[in-house]
Design a protein around this motif. Structure first.
Motif, short mmCIF file in Angstrom:
data_model
loop_
_atom_site.label_atom_id
_atom_site.label_comp_id
_atom_site.label_asym_id
_atom_site.label_seq_id
_atom_site.Cartn_x
_atom_site.Cartn_y
_atom_site.Cartn_z
N UNK A 99 1.17 91.75 -76.73
CA UNK A 99 0.28 91.04 -75.82
C UNK A 99 -0.98 90.57 -76.53
N UNK A 100 -1.61 89.57 -75.92
CA UNK A 100 -2.86 89.05 -76.49
C UNK A 100 -3.92 90.15 -76.54
N UNK A 101 -3.90 91.03 -75.55
CA UNK A 101 -4.88 92.10 -75.55
C UNK A 101 -4.75 93.02 -76.74
N UNK A 102 -3.55 93.15 -77.30
CA UNK A 102 -3.33 94.01 -78.45
C UNK A 102 -3.57 93.29 -79.77
N UNK A 103 -3.05 92.06 -79.88
CA UNK A 103 -3.13 91.36 -81.16
C UNK A 103 -4.47 90.67 -81.39
#
Length: 840
Positions: A93-97
């Protein structure tokens, strides 16, 4: 027909208004609306009645805490599934990467609360709108839920992300796309050699202009994982069934959900063409000619836990009516439960009943990963697509049949509307959400208006000794605002918060009075009458704002305290806590009748005392009308008020409640089949004269005549018997078609047959509190029934039906063998079917 542009404009106004966009946008689009869509938002779609105030100058600075504890069974430990190791196409997810934009619409409630998108987050996102519109929206599933959700949770999540994005105008020239490669109960990414993700396998792309394989991370934005959870629960998004009491679940509510879903689905949600073709091939062969009417029935069994299961007899009432009106018609049954198939085949035979050859089991195969995942998905989609092609449908709260309603428009829009859709679990006065009204239905419309349902006229029970609705259904007509309000007010008056309010801190605010208190005294007669003796004192307490303490006065029943049988009144009603109880409207001492003193000193010897007689008449609805009730509940009536007071007072203590649960298991009380609750009063009742009780001592066979009327109408096979008789058991053999449930060890008959229980209790020849304990247990079990047979001249029977009504949230079928329901403790205002007066 509504044009594509008009549909988009309606969607934008409908949802944008709910999410609190400025009024200028509404004014600009008003020509498309005529005000209709804006007003339709009043069906529980938003916590605020002033929709535009959510982002206006008068918006609250702090987000209102809305909702309730989410059931723990819906929670699954968060798992960062796959990690890119098992699924070759997996992108975190964008939140992780941090390689793409993650949009935050998370509310401040913890994970165990139902969510609502905060208005300040909406404004912040609108400030990002220009940047977001220059990128692709990547739509993902909720990774937290992979191992707990049903198949249709995935398309519902897609729909709601699109809905919010469209409402906030976040989709520009770069089109959205769905990305769901992860492994779960419905997708095995490791075995997917073609690298299709879950969505591509079953649904068409939401846009033909965007493919996740050739879009860079810099060109993508997503809703954060917790934002997707938040919008799933937000009442302004599409719900396939009620998630909590914030969703009213009535006919207007579900119709609104379908209209909202339709505006998204027509543009974005379409199954793959091979599935649609396969469903059409099945219906063209199985359904027969176009003149043959087909009713679709979805019977949800096995793991159903989001709401109670509906027993086959309830569906059969609808299918019988359909077959009566359409002798050449057919029934298509979609179900996951093999027992339901057997029941329906035995009823209609293979010629009339159509089923597809799908996997069925007594347990949930959809959570069983040893079962072919692709086969599971194909079968559930085909069931929905076939249901969507039926002429009418009977359904419960389930994604399978609700998406059939959606597919009727999105996949088969050229077909006529459903003749009708019967939603068996709708709350409110109507269980049928008619999407297209036939000529016959139209002709009876005026007649239906003149026949108020039990939900609309709750005091109908005071005029009718029999109530047998067309089918055995649960109309949740009791779960409205007034019901929650009276429960909350009673909880406040009995809490120490009421005492604190009436203490020195209250007086220091400049008030010259304190909140009075009342400790109701029992009038110990028969146990049912003893409980009824507390109702008028409680009515007075609510009406005048008195604090309430546990009732006292156990003498004949010699219990040490109220809490020996019941929960203390200072225990809030279920679903409430100390912070959520509500103070009654009346907050000052304005009662000059001195009835609070009378009710605190009342006893069984007061029947000739003028002061007590006056107070009994002062709170008599039969004498003075509904104005004697607390003002907020006068429109609801006497039954509603008495039912809430008694169910508040008579909550069994924990040990007794546990004993009731264990006893039900011991005697084989069915979990998914209805039970008739039967009270047979013999014993000392047969010693008392008719002039005392206005009640005949009828035989068991006479009681069974009423039982059989209900049993035959609703197909009920189980009967719970509460009785003081030791002679009726031989008569059970005459009725082998029923399974009788009863307590074989309870003490019955004996000395009760020769002397009244009153005399035995007064002489201490019976243990009074033990006697009371057994009566409370019987009442709790009678209240667990789905229909009732007894005599409303009996205080016990009137209480038993009240408890059944409160548990079910509606009027269950009943037959009172001698009178309508009544309440008027201390006043002889009851009237039997034969015209005799009695104390009620």
């Amino acid at each position: 027909a509504t044009s594509h542009l008009e549909a988009k404009m309606r969607l934008l106004v409908l949802v944008a208004t709910a999410f609190g966009l400025v009024s200028g946008l509404q004014n600009a689009l008003e020509p498309y609306e005529g005000g209709v869509w804006l007003h339709s938002m009043d069906h529980g779609m938003t916590p605020s009645s002033n929709l535009t105030a959510l982002v206006g100058e008068n918006s609250p600075k702090k987000e209102e805490k809305i909702g309730e504890d989410r059931p723990k069974k819906f929670l699954t430990p968060y798992k960062d599934v796959n990690n890119g190791k098992k699924c070759p196409t997996y992108v975190a997810t964008c939140g992780k990467t941090k390689n793409c934009v993650s949009v935050d619409l998370v509310d401040k409630l913890p994970i165990t609360k139902y969510r609502t998108i905060p208005h300040e987050k909406i404004i912040k996102v609108l400030q990002q709108r220009k940047d977001l519109r220059s990128k692709h929206l990547r739509i993902r599933s909720i990774q937290e839920w992979y191992f707990a959700c049903g198949f249709y949770t995935f398309p519902l999540i897609v729909m709601n992300q699109l809905l919010v994005a469209k409402a906030l105008d976040l989709i520009g020239d770069k089109k959205p796309f769905v990305y769901m490669p992860e492994d779960h109960h419905y997708h095995n990414c490791a075995q997917n050699k073609s690298q299709l993700d879950f969505w591509e396998k079953w649904f068409q792309p939401v846009s033909s202009e965007a493919n996740w394989r050739n879009i860079s991370e810099e060109d993508v934005w997503e809703f954060s994982q917790d934002s997707i959870v938040t919008m799933y629960y937000d009442t302004r998004t599409v719900h396939a069934y009620p998630y909590s009491e914030r969703d009213s679940g009535d006919a207007k509510w579900i119709q609104h959900q379908r209209e909202l879903a339709g505006l998204v689905n027509t543009e974005y949600l379409h199954v793959n063409s091979d599935l649609r073709k396969e469903s059409l091939e099945y219906t063209s062969g199985a359904f027969g000619s176009e003149e043959t009417k087909v009713m679709g029935v979805h019977m949800r069994g096995t793991d159903k836990f989001t709401s109670h299961k509906i027993v086959p007899e309830t569906y059969i009432a609808e299918t019988d009516l359909f077959m009566k009106n359409n002798p050449d018609g057919k029934i298509f049954l979609a179900t996951d439960d093999p027992e339901y198939v057997t029941t329906m085949k035995n009823k209609y035979g293979n010629d009339k009943l159509l089923t597809r050859p799908v996997m069925r089991a007594a347990h949930n195969i959809f959570y069983n990963d040893s079962v072919d995942k692709d086969k599971k998905c194909r079968e559930v989609l085909l069931d929905s697509l076939v249901l969507a092609q039926c002429d009418s449908m009977v359904k419960t709260w389930s994604g399978v049949s609700e998406f059939a309603v959606y597919f009727r428009d999105s996949e088969f829009g050229q077909s006529p509307k459903f003749d009708k859709v019967v939603d068996l679990q709708l709350e409110g006065p109507s269980q049928i959400s008619v999407l297209a009204m036939t000529d016959d239905e139209e002709s009876s419309k005026d007649e239906e208006k003149n026949n108020l349902t039990a939900c609309e006229d709750m005091d109908f029970i005071r005029r009718n000794s029999t109530y047998l609705p067309p089918v055995l259904r649960y109309l949740k007509c009791d779960q409205g605002h007034e019901s929650k309000q009276i429960d909350s007010q009673l909880s406040f008056l009995a809490s120490d918060k009421c005492d604190r309010y009436s203490g020195s801190a209250f007086m220091n605010k400049g008030h010259d009075h304190i909140r009075p208190k009342i400790t109701p005294h029992l009038v110990e007669l028969g146990f049912g009458a003893t409980m009824h003796s507390l109702v008028k004192p409680m009515m007075m307490a609510i009406k005048n704002g008195y604090c309430i303490h546990d009732p006292i006065g156990w003498n004949k029943y010699n219990c040490s305290s109220w809490s020996q049988l019941f929960q203390s009144v200072d225990t809030p009603m279920s679903g409430l806590d100390e912070d959520s109880v509500v103070e009654p409207i009346q907050t000052s001492y304005k009662d000059s009748s001195f009835c609070h003193l009378v009710f605190q000193g009342q006893s069984r010897w007061d029947w000739e005392y003028k002061g007590w007689k006056k107070c009994s008449l002062d709170y008599s609805v039969e004498t003075n009308g509904v104005q004697v009730l607390p003002e907020p509940y006068q429109k609801k009536g006497l039954f509603f008020t008495v039912a809430h007071i008694l169910s508040f007072l008579m909550r069994p203590k924990a040990a007794l409640y546990k004993e009731v649960r264990e006893f039900k298991e011991k005697i084989g009380w069915p979990k998914d089949q209805p039970v008739i609750a039967l009270h047979v009063r013999h014993g000392d009742s047969c010693l008392e004269t008719a002039t005392q009780q206005a009640r005949k001592c009828d035989s068991f066979d006479t009681h069974m005549e009423s039982v059989e009327k209900i049993a035959k109408k609703y197909g009920i096979k189980h009967v719970y018997i509460a009785t003081d008789s030791d002679t009726i058991w031989k008569g059970l053999k005459k009725y082998p078609q029923y399974t009788f449930l009863y307590d074989k060890k309870e003490e019955r008959g004996g000395k009760r047959n020769n002397e009244t229980v009153d005399i035995l209790l007064e002489a201490r020849r019976l243990n009074g509190c033990n006697e009371a304990y057994n009566v409370v247990k019987d009442l709790a079990l009678l209240g667990e029934g789905d229909a009732f047979v007894g005599k409303f001249t009996s205080n016990i029977d009137r209480i038993a039906y009240v408890l059944q009504y409160r548990r079910a949230g509606t009027f269950t079928p009943y037959i009172s063998m001698d009178s309508p329901w009544c309440f008027d403790f201390g006043v002889r205002s009851g009237r039997t079917n034969t015209g005799m007066d009695f104390y009620c």
